[in-house]
Design a protein around this motif. Structure first.
Motif, mmCIF file in Angstrom:
data_model
loop_
_atom_site.group_PDB
_atom_site.id
_atom_site.type_symbol
_atom_site.label_atom_id
_atom_site.label_comp_id
_atom_site.label_asym_id
_atom_site.label_seq_id
_atom_site.Cartn_x
_atom_site.Cartn_y
_atom_site.Cartn_z
ATOM 1 N N ARG A 19 -66.805 -41.995 0.355
ATOM 2 C CA ARG A 19 -66.359 -40.708 -0.190
ATOM 3 C C ARG A 19 -65.952 -40.810 -1.646
ATOM 4 O O ARG A 19 -65.901 -39.816 -2.366
ATOM 5 N N GLY A 20 -65.696 -42.029 -2.096
ATOM 6 C CA GLY A 20 -65.257 -42.218 -3.470
ATOM 7 C C GLY A 20 -63.750 -42.338 -3.542
ATOM 8 O O GLY A 20 -63.010 -41.630 -2.847
ATOM 9 N N ILE A 21 -63.262 -43.255 -4.371
ATOM 10 C CA ILE A 21 -61.824 -43.450 -4.554
ATOM 11 C C ILE A 21 -61.277 -42.288 -5.370
ATOM 12 O O ILE A 21 -61.722 -42.028 -6.486
ATOM 13 N N GLN A 22 -60.336 -41.564 -4.802
ATOM 14 C CA GLN A 22 -59.738 -40.414 -5.479
ATOM 15 C C GLN A 22 -58.646 -40.912 -6.428
ATOM 16 O O GLN A 22 -57.618 -41.404 -6.001
ATOM 17 N N VAL A 63 -73.424 -53.222 -0.993
ATOM 18 C CA VAL A 63 -72.918 -54.446 -0.372
ATOM 19 C C VAL A 63 -72.345 -54.150 1.015
ATOM 20 O O VAL A 63 -72.530 -54.921 1.959
ATOM 21 N N ALA A 64 -71.674 -52.999 1.140
ATOM 22 C CA ALA A 64 -71.029 -52.653 2.409
ATOM 23 C C ALA A 64 -72.038 -52.412 3.523
ATOM 24 O O ALA A 64 -71.717 -52.579 4.706
ATOM 25 N N THR A 65 -73.264 -52.029 3.163
ATOM 26 C CA THR A 65 -74.283 -51.769 4.193
ATOM 27 C C THR A 65 -74.985 -53.039 4.665
ATOM 28 O O THR A 65 -75.686 -53.015 5.677
ATOM 29 N N LEU A 66 -74.803 -54.145 3.939
ATOM 30 C CA LEU A 66 -75.558 -55.358 4.251
ATOM 31 C C LEU A 66 -75.215 -55.944 5.618
ATOM 32 O O LEU A 66 -76.059 -56.564 6.252
ATOM 33 N N ALA A 67 -73.965 -55.752 6.060
ATOM 34 C CA ALA A 67 -73.558 -56.314 7.354
ATOM 35 C C ALA A 67 -74.435 -55.775 8.476
ATOM 36 O O ALA A 67 -74.805 -56.500 9.398
ATOM 37 N N SER A 68 -74.790 -54.485 8.391
ATOM 38 C CA SER A 68 -75.638 -53.892 9.432
ATOM 39 C C SER A 68 -77.094 -54.294 9.259
ATOM 40 O O SER A 68 -77.775 -54.655 10.226
ATOM 41 N N ILE A 69 -77.596 -54.249 8.020
ATOM 42 C CA ILE A 69 -79.010 -54.531 7.781
ATOM 43 C C ILE A 69 -79.364 -55.971 8.121
ATOM 44 O O ILE A 69 -80.434 -56.251 8.659
ATOM 45 N N ALA A 77 -76.834 -45.231 -0.467
ATOM 46 C CA ALA A 77 -75.861 -45.913 -1.320
ATOM 47 C C ALA A 77 -76.066 -45.537 -2.788
ATOM 48 O O ALA A 77 -77.177 -45.576 -3.304
ATOM 49 N N GLU A 78 -74.992 -45.171 -3.459
ATOM 50 C CA GLU A 78 -75.042 -44.774 -4.866
ATOM 51 C C GLU A 78 -74.489 -45.852 -5.789
ATOM 52 O O GLU A 78 -74.804 -45.869 -6.975
ATOM 53 N N THR A 79 -73.653 -46.725 -5.269
ATOM 54 C CA THR A 79 -73.009 -47.737 -6.102
ATOM 55 C C THR A 79 -73.214 -49.126 -5.505
ATOM 56 O O THR A 79 -73.611 -49.267 -4.341
ATOM 57 N N ILE A 121 -64.114 -35.523 -11.993
ATOM 58 C CA ILE A 121 -65.310 -36.106 -12.583
ATOM 59 C C ILE A 121 -65.759 -37.292 -11.722
ATOM 60 O O ILE A 121 -65.047 -38.291 -11.625
ATOM 61 N N PRO A 122 -66.938 -37.211 -11.052
ATOM 62 C CA PRO A 122 -67.439 -38.377 -10.307
ATOM 63 C C PRO A 122 -68.031 -39.397 -11.273
ATOM 64 O O PRO A 122 -68.785 -39.038 -12.181
ATOM 65 N N LEU A 123 -67.686 -40.648 -11.110
ATOM 66 C CA LEU A 123 -68.208 -41.711 -11.964
ATOM 67 C C LEU A 123 -68.167 -43.039 -11.224
ATOM 68 O O LEU A 123 -67.664 -43.131 -10.109
ATOM 69 N N GLU A 124 -68.725 -44.065 -11.850
ATOM 70 C CA GLU A 124 -68.763 -45.405 -11.283
ATOM 71 C C GLU A 124 -67.994 -46.344 -12.197
ATOM 72 O O GLU A 124 -68.232 -46.387 -13.402
ATOM 73 N N ILE A 125 -67.067 -47.088 -11.618
ATOM 74 C CA ILE A 125 -66.297 -48.075 -12.372
ATOM 75 C C ILE A 125 -66.425 -49.412 -11.653
ATOM 76 O O ILE A 125 -65.977 -49.561 -10.523
ATOM 77 N N GLY A 126 -67.075 -50.358 -12.297
ATOM 78 C CA GLY A 126 -67.217 -51.692 -11.715
ATOM 79 C C GLY A 126 -67.936 -51.710 -10.390
ATOM 80 O O GLY A 126 -67.640 -52.553 -9.531
ATOM 81 N N GLY A 127 -68.895 -50.791 -10.192
ATOM 82 C CA GLY A 127 -69.634 -50.746 -8.935
ATOM 83 C C GLY A 127 -68.955 -49.922 -7.860
ATOM 84 O O GLY A 127 -69.453 -49.858 -6.736
ATOM 85 N N TYR A 128 -67.840 -49.268 -8.184
ATOM 86 C CA TYR A 128 -67.117 -48.447 -7.210
ATOM 87 C C TYR A 128 -67.278 -46.972 -7.555
ATOM 88 O O TYR A 128 -67.163 -46.574 -8.721
ATOM 89 N N LYS A 129 -67.558 -46.162 -6.545
ATOM 90 C CA LYS A 129 -67.616 -44.715 -6.730
ATOM 91 C C LYS A 129 -66.187 -44.194 -6.860
ATOM 92 O O LYS A 129 -65.346 -44.419 -5.992
#
Length: 492
Positions: A242-245, A166-172, A159-161, A284-292
């Motif tokens: 994959r990141g929001i395009q 948060v999305a992985t927590l359901a499995s863990i 996880a990068e963002t 340009i890959p970046l993070e906005i508000g915790g979103y890739k």
């Protein structure tokens, strides 16, 4: 056992022989760093501790201790923090020894080599380096985790963002595991009902038999609906990996590159007053508000006959980018006097393709108090609702914070995470749900129409086996384990 206990009490080292190998690996990244952690798991963990520390006493359970580590020829290797965790309540379900070393490359190599030298198969001491994901595989084989939990751990490491975490927590946290366990139990219950028809069908009249078959079908329809809703949630959440395009679109000199630089918090694009500065799509890959986010700056949209051949190609690519991305931000300079026909026709094409967008009127500092009027004017000009318009100034920063908030709200909508946390599971799980579990349901419906209880029951068994492959309950699945653990790093 009494002899071993007595010898330990008087300080004599006892070696526990076992055919099960003890594995070890560097669990932190190899390279110069403040600390490096070497992880050991298996029946010889305490033996390795005694040999490295030259201590005649067993390690203290769950207690961090500062100890000097020595090689077999008694050379001092390092002064390290040691932590011994006895089975079965460990990550692997086996005894675990952790060595927190100083992070020098020579120190790491010397300690790993010292552990390697302790391998002594003639005396029943099997010690070897761990394979990829082998610590996690041991945890699965010893019942500490199921496969959904372990894949969640792998996804969390990647996880990068914040949204990915948060999305992985359901499995863990076991939420995914519990979801699949419920579906499995529901299907098994209905298989049991069909089995009663097969075994005792002659004891029921036709009306009772049909009613029981219909009840099973109603239950399966409910489970199928839950699984489809789950898959839709997973597909929506996959955008987070994959990141929001996001494409920046607009006429030349509208300020697209300036807005990109502000959102990226760096000079990611060339800013110039010369029209056509951006000739190609700049991602340009970046993070906005915790979103890739992968933000694409594109060539300015204007009439092709006003551009040279290179810029014409850039304009074509810009239009194609906006049609294939997840979200479009259109940047307009409302004080710019230029032909907007080409821009207008392309925006209508985006609307026809239901492409979500936001129209940003830039350079607000140059038209104070005129924002509402200009929004209404361009809303009519482009035939777009005024609700999608925002006014900003890259010069003063006015409206940028609201623009970010609007984008974050849109990202939540795109990933279906407005009212609940996103869910990320592997493509392996998605394939098994679609091609084993749901396929088994479809086969059940088909044989139900034929009034064939036996084949309908067998179809549901395929669905149960599909869930077993997902969680690891269907053992005889070495090839599945290989796929899952090959993604893990050494030391995990």
């Amino acid at each position: 056992m009494y002899l071993s206990l007595s010898l330990n009490m008087i300080g004599v080292q006892v070696v526990e022989k076992s055919l099960s190998p003890t594995i070890y690996a560097l669990s932190t990244k190899f390279g110069k760093s403040a600390i490096a952690v070497v992880r050991v798991s298996g029946p010889q963990s305490a033996y390795i501790y005694n040999k490295l520390t030259h201590s005649p006493h067993p390690p203290k359970n769950k207690t961090a201790s500062l100890r000097r580590l020595y090689s077999s020829d008694k050379a001092l290797l390092d002064e390290a923090l040691t932590l011994y965790l006895p089975s079965p309540r460990t990550y692997t379900g086996q005894d675990i020894l952790e060595l927190h070393l100083h992070g020098g490359i020579a120190i790491i190599r010397s300690v790993l080599d010292a552990i390697k030298q302790l391998h002594d198969p003639h005396n029943g001491i099997y010690i070897r380096q761990a394979e990829r994901g082998e610590f996690s595989k041991q945890g699965f084989l010893n019942g500490r985790f199921d496969l959904t939990e372990l894949e969640g751990i792998s996804d969390m490491i990647d996880a990068e963002t914040e949204s990915q975490r948060v999305a992985t927590l359901a499995s863990i946290t076991g939420k995914t595991k519990n979801e699949f366990a419920k579906w499995r139990e529901d299907i098994l219950k209905n298989i049991a009902m069909l089995t009663t028809l097969i075994d005792f069908g002659e004891d029921h009249d036709i009306e009772e038999t049909n009613q029981l078959f219909d009840d099973v079908e109603a239950d399966i329809i409910q489970v199928e609906q839950e699984i489809n809703e789950y898959l839709n949630k997973v597909r929506s959440s996959s955008i987070l990996l994959r990141g929001i395009q996001l494409a920046l679109l607009g006429p030349p000199n509208a300020g697209k590159s300036s807005i990109l630089n502000i959102l990226a918090n760096k000079e990611a694009a060339i800013v110039s007053e010369i029209a056509g500065t951006t000739r190609d799509v700049l991602d340009i890959p970046l993070e906005i508000g915790g979103y890739k986010v992968v933000l694409g700056d594109t060539a300015g949209i204007r009439a092709l006959n006003a551009a040279d051949k290179i810029e014409q190609e850039g304009i074509k690519r810009a239009k194609a980018k906006s049609l294939n991305c997840d979200f479009v931000v259109v940047v307009i300079d409302p004080l710019q006097d230029m032909d907007m026909d080409d821009m207008r026709s392309h925006l209508q094409l985006l609307l026809q393709n239901n492409k979500p967008m936001l129209v940003v009127l830039n350079k607000e500092d140059l038209y104070p108090g005129e924002s509402e009027r200009l929004i209404n004017e361009y809303s009519k000009k482009f035939n777009i609702s005024p609700d999608v318009f925002r006014c900003v100034s890259c010069e003063t920063g006015a409206g940028i914070s609201k623009l970010r908030d609007t984008l974050i709200h849109q990202f939540k909508h795109l990933s279906d995470s407005e009212t609940s946390d996103p869910i990320i599971v592997s493509s392996r799980i998605q394939d098994l749900l679609e091609n084993d579990v749901l396929f088994g349901f479809n086969e059940f419906y088909r044989w139900k129409q034929e009034d064939d209880v036996v084949l309908a029951s067998e179809s549901l068994r395929q669905s149960v086996e599909g869930i077993g492959k997902i969680t690891g309950q269907a053992i005889g699945v070495e090839e599945i384990l290989g796929v899952v653990f090959s993604k893990f790093c050494i030391g995990k």
